[in-house]
Every structure is written in structure tokens, then in C-alpha cells.
Design an enzyme around this catalytic site. Structure first.
Site, PDB file in Angstrom:
ATOM      1  N   HIS A 180       0.816  -1.212   0.000  1.00  0.00           N
ATOM      2  CA  HIS A 180       0.000   0.000   0.000  1.00  0.00           C
ATOM      3  C   HIS A 180       0.852   1.266   0.000  1.00  0.00           C
ATOM      4  O   HIS A 180       0.340   2.352  -0.255  1.00  0.00           O
ATOM      5  CB  HIS A 180      -0.982  -0.004   1.171  1.00  0.00           C
ATOM      6  CG  HIS A 180      -0.369   0.183   2.520  1.00  0.00           C
ATOM      7  ND1 HIS A 180      -0.134  -0.863   3.384  1.00  0.00           N
ATOM      8  CD2 HIS A 180       0.047   1.281   3.180  1.00  0.00           C
ATOM      9  CE1 HIS A 180       0.398  -0.405   4.501  1.00  0.00           C
ATOM     10  NE2 HIS A 180       0.507   0.899   4.400  1.00  0.00           N
ATOM     11  N   ASP A 211       0.243  -7.572   1.149  1.00  0.00           N
ATOM     12  CA  ASP A 211       0.662  -6.197   1.427  1.00  0.00           C
ATOM     13  C   ASP A 211       2.180  -6.072   1.476  1.00  0.00           C
ATOM     14  O   ASP A 211       2.746  -5.446   2.380  1.00  0.00           O
ATOM     15  CB  ASP A 211       0.050  -5.687   2.731  1.00  0.00           C
ATOM     16  CG  ASP A 211       0.004  -4.161   2.797  1.00  0.00           C
ATOM     17  OD1 ASP A 211       0.473  -3.520   1.839  1.00  0.00           O
ATOM     18  OD2 ASP A 211      -0.486  -3.617   3.804  1.00  0.00           O
ATOM     19  N   SER A 289       4.733   2.220   7.866  1.00  0.00           N
ATOM     20  CA  SER A 289       4.464   1.120   6.951  1.00  0.00           C
ATOM     21  C   SER A 289       5.709   0.725   6.181  1.00  0.00           C
ATOM     22  O   SER A 289       6.389   1.565   5.588  1.00  0.00           O
ATOM     23  CB  SER A 289       3.373   1.516   5.956  1.00  0.00           C
ATOM     24  OG  SER A 289       2.117   1.434   6.546  1.00  0.00           O
TER      25      SER A 289
END
Length: 603
Positions: A180, A211, A289
């Protein structure tokens, strides 16, 4: 098929300016239970001595050190008195220790407790410093410019946005990060810690289900002084980890500490899939992230999302999922996906249900309720079969299998860790008789795609009628509450229907661009297209071919709810050019359909 809960999802990306995936499950977590400290201070000792011996016998320590109980005949001025010495079992990881201490030696015991606590603090600080040293030459900051499609107007994109995330170097001169972080990217830059220079990066592979993504940098100058991080193992509960990355609130690298709280399959917000994840109590904020979670001198996982409405509950992608993704990319040069049996199963915890399907008392398993026609399981399994074992591992009535020390995990994890086209031996109970079947596992796609990242949506326009394949991102355009705001019939089909053949799509009339040729049809938008001139359509490409190759004067579309659209073919084709020019639409069909048309003309 995973059913979304109504309303908003509960998990958030730990990614700058990313929002929660729409329509995902809202998880409810049970409390971790009572955790007892391994060492107690003076006041704690008084409180425990004030309890009855019977109560103290029930308490158990939940960490790696023995608990100390201070017992004696007389506590002097503190007013605590125990009539006779008691010997209490003290549990430590299943082992028993016995300790009798005089209150007169209380001070020395408390001093020893302070020494142990100081050593633990020093050890934790050392781990944090080690994580920082490892991260300085390995963790990078990622700058992404992205532009996502507009599914209501599929011929154009939404305005571009800039986001930031983290990543780290792995062997082979590759950078590992979250999918993402680079989803729908148009431009990606990376920057090393302490460097003012940003380097252009290319996305080598992306796995949106897990992911994860791999970036490569062609500039050799970037790799000078860079070290790679090694992948470790799945941490045990209460093991300490340090999350390293570039969260919001500053521009420099950040390290947060925490411990492992839970290891179990969890909803991945980005890909809307169920894969193993590790829950930790370290803060994972937007920008974290793709950053590593370091345990010792190795990577225990990749930070990727947190739980909304809760404090310091974050999730990291564990090493088995990372290795599965990386190995697939190294072997085939692209993302290969995670396998599925294509089954929907029901627990058999009810005694009457087990008796109905002739399960013996010693048998455990799950009931097959639905089978994907495109899966290999559809060839050998049947509805109402009881799956007893997967590759020799017994499946419990709640669908779990043993995992590590007194932990359990859903048997889907065993399936997802298989490589594509690998086989599995499945033991099945059918009509009271046991059978063994060999099933080939491979990734399966749903009838309605859950996500469409990094690709442009397909569309076809004829006489102002805009035809598109139904996807969940299309439904997400109805807003945060898309489950309730989108057309109910389309939503139910997107979540429940299974494909009957390969390449099948649900094609809908998304909207009508008004013109004299289509006046009166504007109320038929958002209906599924079933047939073109009496021929049942398979997908959008098939619809396009039927319309383009129409040899009759009249063109008929049969829609859902028994609605009909009829057009004069020549008049409609002439009106198409007029409508496209009026709405400044560059082409009547998307690029993938244009390539299909060109290939057909060449053939």
C-alpha cells in the site's frame, strides 16, 4: 469468501495519508487475561501476604522468571502475621519452584529484585540500541506519487497525491516495503538515513494480498555503505521487538519498542485477505508502513497496520508470509499469490451436527458448505463432506490446527503457505466412510475482484451507455458506508456469487451519458447486463465483440430485472462519436479492449 461487516473497518494502514479499506471485518479481540509480574516489590509482597494461601495457590506467573512469595512468622511493626510456614508452588513455564523466605530477609530479596529489574532494563535498552545500529544502514524512507483510478469515470484518474512510508534492504540489493506504500504509483523515490539525496526506485513486484512489495534502485551510488537485514523467525509471546521507520511527526528515523501480544490469522486491510499476522503493543503510526520489526539482530516482521479505537495495538507481517512472497518472486520473477482450496467451511462444534454426519466421538473436522467451481477441490470434494485432516494434521471442530506450544491457528494457514500447484493430502468423511484425496492448490480469483491496484479499469461505451465489469473498488466509490449506500443487488452478488467458468465477469451498465439516442434509458443504470442480441455474455470483452460485430439493424441488451434496451445499430454508432466528443472522452473503450480488438483484426 470473506463477508464484510457493515460500517467502517477497524484496522488502519500505518501509512501516511492512507485510509482504511472499506467494508472489511470489524475485529473484536478478547482480553489477554491477567499477567503477573515476575518480581514483586515490598508493597506487593504485603498485599500478597494479606491474601489467603488458597488464593495464592491459584496464581500463576506468565513470563520467564519465577515469582517470589515472602512468608514468615512475624512481620513486626507492619502488622502482618502468618501462623505457620507455608510452602507454595511457584510456576514458571510449566515448571515448579519452591521457596521459603523469612520476612527478616525481606530487604535482601527486594534488593535482588531491583538488580533483576535493572538487568532487564539494560537488556531492553541494548536491544533498542542494536536495532538502531542495524537500521541506520538498512532502513530507507520512501516517497511515492500515486494516482488512483476513478471507477465512476473509468477513462480518467483522480488527482495525484504524495505519500511516504518506510522500507529496508534485504539480500540481493532489494528493498522490501508494503504494497500500500506504492499502490497505484506513478513515481517512487527512496532516501537513505543521513543522506540528503533521493534516488529513483522501480517497483519489481507487488503482492497486494500480503501487502508486500519489492523495490530496486539502479543507481550504484545508492548501495554504497548499505547493509541488508536478515529474516528471523516468528517471535514467541511476550518477546520484545523494536519497530523502526519514519512515522509522521518528524523527518528522521524513529524506533519504538514493544512486545508480542498475539500470533494468529488477521484481516489484511489492504488486500482484504486473511493471513497470519503478529500483534504487538508498539506504536505503529502513519509512515511506519514497510519498516522492519527487529528482534535481536534479525527481522521478525514488517509493520503494516494498526487497530483503530485502541491504544498501541499494531500488526506486523510475519517472516513465513515474507519468505513465501520473496521466494515466489525469485523463482518466477513476479508475484505468484497465495494458494486457496476454494472452500467455505462450517465448524462442527455442535454435537447434533456431528451425529447427523456420522462422525465418531474421536473424530474432529469441519463441514464443507460451498466449493469454488474453478478450484481443483471441486473435482473431488462434495458439499457436506467433513474434512478431518490436511496433510496429516488433524483439524479441530472449530477449524484450527496445533501451532507451536499450546497455541492454535486456523488450518487456512497451512493452505496459504503452500506453493502454487503443490498438492495436499486431504482426509475426508463422506456418508460415514473415510476417504483420502490429493488436491492441487493454486491461487483463486473471486468473481468480483476485491481490489484493482496498479491497473486501469476496463470500460466500453456505446451510444452513451457505459459498460464496466463489477468490482469492489467500483462499489467503494459510493463512499465510506458503501455496503449500505451501493445498490443492494450488486453488493450481494459481489460478496456471495462464485464464478462458473474461467474469465467470467459481471458486466453492469454503470451510467448513461445523455443524448437523444438513449433518452428514457437513464433509469436503467446500475443494472447487470445479461445478454446481447440473445447471446449470454461472459465478460466485458465478449460484450464488446458482440456489439462491434453486430450484423443486424437492431441491437438489443437484456438487463437484470427483465429490463430491455433496444437501439438502431447504425444510428447508435454515429451517436457514439458525438457523445465522446461532447464529454471529452478520448476513446470508446479502455486500452485492454483496444489491444484485444487489434489482435482480432490481425488474426
Amino acid at each position: 469468501m470473506t463477508m464484510p461487516a457493515r460500517g467502517l473497518a477497524s484496522a488502519h494502514f500505518a501509512h501516511n495519508s492512507c485510509r482504511v479499506g472499506k467494508g472489511l471485518h470489524k475485529h473484536t479481540f478478547a482480553p489477554l487475561g491477567l499477567l503477573l509480574s515476575s518480581s514483586i516489590g515490598e508493597e506487593g509482597a504485603k498485599g500478597m501476604l494479606g491474601s489467603s494461601v488458597r488464593t495464592l495457590r491459584r496464581l500463576r506467573c506468565c513470563n520467564n522468571s519465577s515469582s517470589l512469595l515472602l512468608l514468615g512468622r512475624d512481620c513486626g511493626r507492619n502488622g502482618i502475621n502468618v501462623s505457620k510456614r507455608k510452602v507454595l508452588p511457584l510456576c514458571c513455564n510449566g515448571e515448579s519452584s519452591i521457596g521459603i523466605f523469612d520476612i527478616g530477609k525481606r530487604q535482601s530479596s527486594i534488593q535482588r529484585w531491583h538488580v533483576v529489574r535493572s538487568k532487564r532494563s539494560l537488556h531492553t535498552e541494548t536491544d533498542a540500541y542494536l536495532a538502531i545500529e542495524l537500521a541506520l544502514d538498512s532502513v530507507v524512507k520512501i516517497f511515492t506519487v500515486s494516482s488512483s483510478p476513478n471507477y465512476f469515470l473509468p477513462w480518467q484518474n483522480k488527482s495525484q497525491r504524495e505519500t511516504m512510508g518506510s522500507g529496508f534492504v534485504i539480500p540481493g540489493k532489494k528493498i522490501l516495503t508494503n504494497a500500500h506504500v506504492v499502490a497505484d504509483h506513478t513515481f517512487v523515490l527512496v532516501r537513505k538515513h543521513g543522506s540528503p539525496t533521493k534516488y529513483r526506485a522501480e517497483v519489481l513486484a507487488v503482492g497486494h494480498e500480503c501487502d508486500l512489495a519489492i523495490l530496486v534502485v539502479e543507481t550504484q551510488e545508492f548501495w554504497e555503505g548499505v547493509n541488508f537485514l536478515e529474516l528471523g523467525d516468528i517471535p514467541f509471546l511476550q518477546e520484545a521487538v523494536a519497530v523502526v521507520g519514519y512515522p509522521q511527526g518528524g523527518d528522521n528515523i524513529s524506533v519504538t519498542k514493544g512486545v508480542v501480544s498475539r500470533v494468529e490469522p488477521t484481516q489484511y486491510v489492504h488486500g482484504a485477505t486473511q493471513l497470519m499476522a503478529i500483534q504487538i503493543d508498539a506504536a505503529i503510526n502513519p509512515g511506519n508502513s514497510g519498516g522492519p520489526a527487529i528482534m535481536g539482530n534479525k527481522v521478525a516482521g514488517v509493520a503494516f497496520q494498526n487497530l483503530s479505537g485502541a491504544e498501541n495495538i499494531g500488526y506486523i507481517i510475519p517472516v513465513p508470509v515474507i519468505k513465501h512472497f520473496v521466494a515466489g518472486v525469485e523463482e518466477s520473477g513476479k508475484y505468484v499469490g497465495f494458494c486457496s482450496m476454494g472452500l467455505s467451511c462450517q465448524p462442527t462444534e455442535n454435537v447434533q451436527l456431528r451425529n447427523h454426519f456420522k462422525m465418531q466421538p474421536q473424530m474432529t473436522g469441519v463441514l464443507v458448505s460451498k466449493i469454488n467451481p474453478l478450484s481443483d477441490a471441486h473435482r473431488v470434494l462434495k458439499k457436506d463432506d467433513i474434512i478431518l485432516e490436511f496433510d496429516g494434521v488433524p483439524i479441530a471442530n472449530d477449524g484450527t490446527v496445533p501451532f507451536r506450544n499450546r497455541e492454535r491457528i486456523t488450518f487456512d494457514h497451512l493452505v496459504s503457505m503452500k506453493k502454487p500447484n503443490e498438492t495436499a493430502l486431504v482426509k475426508v468423511l463422506r456418508n460415514g466412510e473415510e476417504h483420502a484425496f490429493t488436491i492441487t492448490l493454486r491461487p483463486l480469483q473471486p468473481l468480483v475482484p476485491v481490489h484493482q491496484f496498479d491497473k486501469l479499469p476496463s470500460y466500453y461505451i456505446f451510444a452513451g451507455l457505459v459498460f464496466v465489469p463489477l468490482t469492489q473498488p467500483y462499489l467503494h466509490e459510493y463512499g465510506e458506508d458503501w455496503y449500505n449506500a451501493s445498490p443492494r443487488r450488486l453488493c450481494e452478488r459481489a460478496l456471495r456469487e462464485l464464478p462458473k467458468r474461467a474469465g467470467e465477469q459481471l458486466v453492469i451498465l454503470s451510467q448513461v451519458l445523455m443524448d437523444d439516442i438513449n433518452a428514457g434509458y437513464e433509469r436503467l443504470a446500475e443494472l447487470q447486463v445479461k445478454k446481447v442480441n440473445g447471446i449470454e455474455i461472459q465478460n466485458l470483452k465478449h460484450l464488446c465483440q458482440l456489439v462491434e460485430n453486430c450484423s443486424t439493424g437492431s441491437l438489443r441488451f437484456d438487463l437484470d430485472d427483465d429490463r430491455v434496451v433496444a437501439l438502431n445499430f447504425e444510428s447508435a454508432r454515429t451517436a457514439t462519436s458525438r457523445i465522446l466528443e461532447r464529454h471529452r472522452i478520448p476513446s470508446r473503450m479502455s486500452g485492454d479492449l483496444v489491444r484485444e480488438q487489434n489482435d482480432l483484426e490481425i488474426d
